[in-house]
Structures are given as structure tokens and as C-alpha cells.
Enzyme design. Structure first.
Site, mmCIF file in Angstrom:
data_model
loop_
_atom_site.group_PDB
_atom_site.id
_atom_site.type_symbol
_atom_site.label_atom_id
_atom_site.label_comp_id
_atom_site.label_asym_id
_atom_site.label_seq_id
_atom_site.Cartn_x
_atom_site.Cartn_y
_atom_site.Cartn_z
ATOM 1 N N ARG A 87 17.650 53.157 -14.601
ATOM 2 C CA ARG A 87 17.969 52.960 -13.185
ATOM 3 C C ARG A 87 17.716 54.282 -12.457
ATOM 4 N NH1 ARG A 87 20.557 48.486 -11.355
ATOM 5 N NH2 ARG A 87 21.219 47.967 -13.490
ATOM 6 N N GLU A 144 16.414 43.292 -18.275
ATOM 7 C CA GLU A 144 15.399 42.767 -17.348
ATOM 8 C C GLU A 144 14.283 43.785 -17.168
ATOM 9 O OE1 GLU A 144 13.656 42.934 -13.412
ATOM 10 O OE2 GLU A 144 15.760 43.523 -13.372
ATOM 11 N N ARG A 185 14.465 53.828 -4.572
ATOM 12 C CA ARG A 185 15.685 53.083 -4.300
ATOM 13 C C ARG A 185 16.888 54.010 -4.416
ATOM 14 N NH1 ARG A 185 14.521 47.424 -7.645
ATOM 15 N NH2 ARG A 185 12.634 46.868 -6.497
#
Length: 429
Positions: free
Chosen positions: A277, A349, A262
Site C-alpha cells: 500500500r 487483490e 494515492r
């Protein structure tokens, strides 16, 4: 993708659903575009019918030796042959414009989804376990990993730039152990079929699950026009694209452990330290293909399967029902599993389980036929991103929750066999 026929019959419902997601009304513009499409299509069909009829009339006129009528009909056919290509091109243009407009509309949330603009409106559904308490100070995962000499961000940056990590030694093995543990649990106890799918996919696969056209900037594209998968949801769900499935054999349940890629285009400045991330990460994905009647029950079941991973790892977590403003593009309802990270003193999360209705099935043209049913219906799809548990985030949770006072990490009981019997990860020699 939503059905234009449904939109015509439920304009107020669509606009209400969009309002819940924080978007303006679209039904009027979509219906107007569809009216243009229908008008042009009707005109095109009329011209084609007239051309065919006039061609037959020419033969009849010539048989009657009526050359004046034959010439007039020939001129009419010639004119139609000139105007038809332009009409056909306009029909294709309007069809494409409508399809593109429909493809950018997010899925309609279920009635029981909380309404809100962002994550602050998410609702705690349940809390499992308790926060750990120690005598020593909690640390963040990157502090622990670097102190052990088993996590290298500077080295990764020299090779690939920011948002990459090098794991070494027993931390690399611990992440591998997490993946194998999850796969064995889901295939051995939860009834999922393990798949090794392609990591490169075509446009229509990305379109099928809703990544295209809306999220192009979040993706990596190769020089030959294919895309690196941002999640195994893409190839797993598209395994049923353009097929008619036997409704009696549903649900189909698939799982895969894959690298994911990503661009994190929308996360500038967020989680720049550590592994939370990343541009590249490993993840175990769950996907279910089912019928309309079973989809909601399957959603609860999938979420329970993901929760079992965290339970067996002994991690404290909570289940959140996402509000309309925080829910993904393709989802009708989503549960997020948020694990407690002591180093951050926060829940983060780690898994997201969504039911998508027939939104993706329609985009993929994936259908099923029930027993003794003549017609077909679009398949309903579900996905559990990250087991689903994203391995990097699961690794973070284990590192921070199993930190010992001397800086070592205790291996959770569920992973000892996958670590060759190792019970403690200590500083590299």
C-alpha cells in the site's frame, strides 16, 4: 451519475440498490429537490416570458399614445428586471445542489451481484492453479528484497516519508520487465491501444470517473489546482468525454502504464510494512468504451485478459465476485483477481475489473450513436485496474512465489527476454 428522470420513474429500485450497498433511501429527498428545481425553473420561465411580452406591449401602448398604460408596463418590466436575477441565482443554486446530490450516489449494482456489507460476503468465482509447496520457509517480499540488498524502505523514508520504496538493480529491472510484458501482451494479443496519458488532470476529469467529489481525501492536488492521477482509468476514460462516438467503431480499448498516486487516507495502520500500500506506484490499466448491449461480454473479456497475465507468470490466484458493500463507487459489478502470497499465507487483490454501465458516460457527457439511429445514448465504460495488474503487487507475487532456498529469486519464463536473458536474481555484490 444516475439520471434524475430515471430516479423519478424508479424510486423503489434506487432505494433497493442503495440498501444493498448499506445506505439509506434517497429517492424521496432527491425527487423533492427536483420538484423545487422544476418549480423555480417554471417560475423563472414565466417571468422571462412576461418581461418579453410586456416589453412588446410598451411599444404598442406608446404607438396608441396611451402613456398611462405604457408607464404601468414600464414599471412592471423594471420590477421583473429586479426580481429576475435573484430567481436566476436561485435556479442555479438548486441546479447545483441537485447535481451535487446526484454525483454522490453510488452506482446501482447488477442483480447478480452478491449482497453483503464487506469483503467477507465476496464470492469465489473460480480458482486457478495450486498453491506452491517448498521445503524452505516462505518469506514476505520485504524480507526477501532487503536481504538481497535491492529493496530500501529506510532510504525512501528519508527522502519522502512513509509508504514509499526504493527498488535497485535487478529488482528495479524486474518491475520494469513486468510492465513491458503486460503492455506487449495487451497490445499485441488482446487488441488494446497503448496510450501515454497526462498524469495531471483537471477537476472535471476526476469528476467524470467518480473520484470527485466523494474521494477528495484520497487524492493529491497540485498547487495550480490539478490532481495527480490515482489510476490511469481517469485520463484513459476521459479521452471520450464530451464526444459523440460512432457506435459502429465500439468498443474502444485503451491501455497505459503510468505512475499512480494515492494518499491512502483511509488505510492508517494497514499494510505498513513493504510495498502493498504505497503513495506512489506503477500500474498497467485497461479501459474499454462500449455500448449498452456489449458491456457485460466486454467485462468477461477484460477479466480474461487480466487473468492471462497471471497465468503466463505461473501464479496461483482466484477470481472473486465482489459483494455490494465491497464494490467501488462507480461499479455495477466487479471481479477481483486475488493472487496467492506465500509470505503472508493469504490471497491479496492484485487486479480489479469493473463494468460501470453509463454511470461515468453520463458524468463525462460521452455518447454514441448506433447505426441508423437518430438519437444518442451515453457510452458504457469498463476498467481493469492493474492490467490490470498493479506492478508493485505483481512484483511482490513474483518475489514470494519464486523464492529459492538460498534467498535468490527465479525469473519467470515469461520475463526472461525482458530481463536480458537473466534467469535468477541474487544478492547484490
Amino acid at each position: 451519475m444516475l439520471d434524475i428522470k430515471w430516479i423519478r420513474e424508479n424510486a423503489d429500485v434506487l432505494d433497493s440498490a442503495l440498501a444493498k450497498r448499506g445506505a439509506g433511501p434517497l429517492s424521496a429527498s432527491l425527487i423533492a429537490l427536483d420538484e423545487r428545481r422544476r418549480t423555480i425553473l417554471q417560475s423563472l420561465q414565466d417571468m422571462q416570458s412576461r418581461r418579453n411580452a410586456a416589453s412588446k406591449e410598451i411599444g404598442a401602448a406608446m404607438a396608441q399614445k396611451n402613456s398611462e398604460l405604457a408607464d404601468r408596463l414600464k414599471a412592471e418590466v423594471a420590477e421583473l428586471k429586479t426580481t429576475l436575477p435573484a430567481a436566476e441565482e436561485e435556479s442555479r443554486r438548486i441546479e447545483a445542489e441537485l447535481t451535487d446530490a446526484l454525483s454522490r450516489i453510488p452506482n446501482a449494482p447488477l442483480d447478480d451481484v452478491p449482497v453483503g456489507a464487506d469483503e467477507s460476503a465476496n464470492v469465489v468465482t473460480r480458482v486457478v492453479g495450486a498453491k506452491p509447496t517448498w521445503n524452505h520457509k516462505p518469506l514476505e517480499h520485504f524480507e526477501i528484497g532487503e536481504a538481497l540488498g535491492l529493496m530500501d524502505f529506510e532510504g525512501a523514508a528519508r527522502i519522502a516519508g512513509s509508504r514509499f520504496t526504493i527498488l535497485k538493480g535487478q529488482l528495479a529491472r524486474l518491475e520494469r520487465a513486468l510492465g513491458q510484458f503486460m503492455l506487449d501482451l495487451h497490445t499485441g494479443e488482446h487488441g488494446y491501444i497503448e496510450v501515454q496519458p497526462p498524469l495531471l488532470v483537471r477537476d472535471d476529469a476526476m469528476y467524470g470517473t467518480g473520484q470527485l467529489p466523494k474521494f477528495t481525501d484520497d487524492l493529491f492536488r497540485t498547487t495550480d489546482g490539478r490532481w495527480l492521477i490515482p489510476t490511469a482509468e481517469v485520463p484513459l476514460t476521459n479521452m471520450v468525454r464530451e464526444q459523440i462516438l460512432d457506435g459502429e467503431k465500439l468498443p474502444l480499448r485503451f491501455t497505459a502504464l503510468t505512475p499512480c498516486f494515492r494518499s491512502e487516507a483511509g488505510s492508517a495502520g494497514r499494510d505498513t510494512r513493504g510495498m502493498l500500500r504505497q503513495h506512489q506506484f506503477n500500474k498497467v490499466e485497461l479501459v474499454s468504451i462500449t455500448d449498452a448491449e456489449s458491456a457485460l461480454d466486454e467485462h468477461e473479456r477484460m477479466t480474461a485478459c487480466a487473468e492471462e497475465v497471471l497465468k503466463r507468470l505461473g501464479l496461483h490466484y482466484r477470481v472473486m465476485t465482489l459483494c455490494t458493500g465491497d464494490m467501488g463507487f462507480s461499479a455495477r459489478k466487479t471481479y477481483d483477481l486475488e493472487v496467492w502470497l506465500p509470505g503472508q499465507d493469504a490471497y491479496r487483490e492484485i487486479s480489479s475489473c469493473s463494468v460501470c454501465g453509463d454511470f461515468q458516460g453520463r458524468r463525462m457527457n460521452a455518447r454514441y450513436r448506433g447505426k441508423e439511429e437518430k438519437g444518442t445514448k451515453f457510452a458504457h465504460t469498463l476498467n481493469g485496474s492493474g492490467s490490470g495488474v498493479a506492478l508493485g503487487r505483481a512484483l511482490i507475487a513474483v518475489i514470494e512465489n519464486y523464492l529459492n532456498e538460498d534467498g535468490s529469486i527465479t525469473v519467470p519464463d515469461a520475463l526472461i527476454a525482458y530481463m536480458g536473458g537473466l534467469r535468477r536474481i541474487e544478492k547484490a555484490a
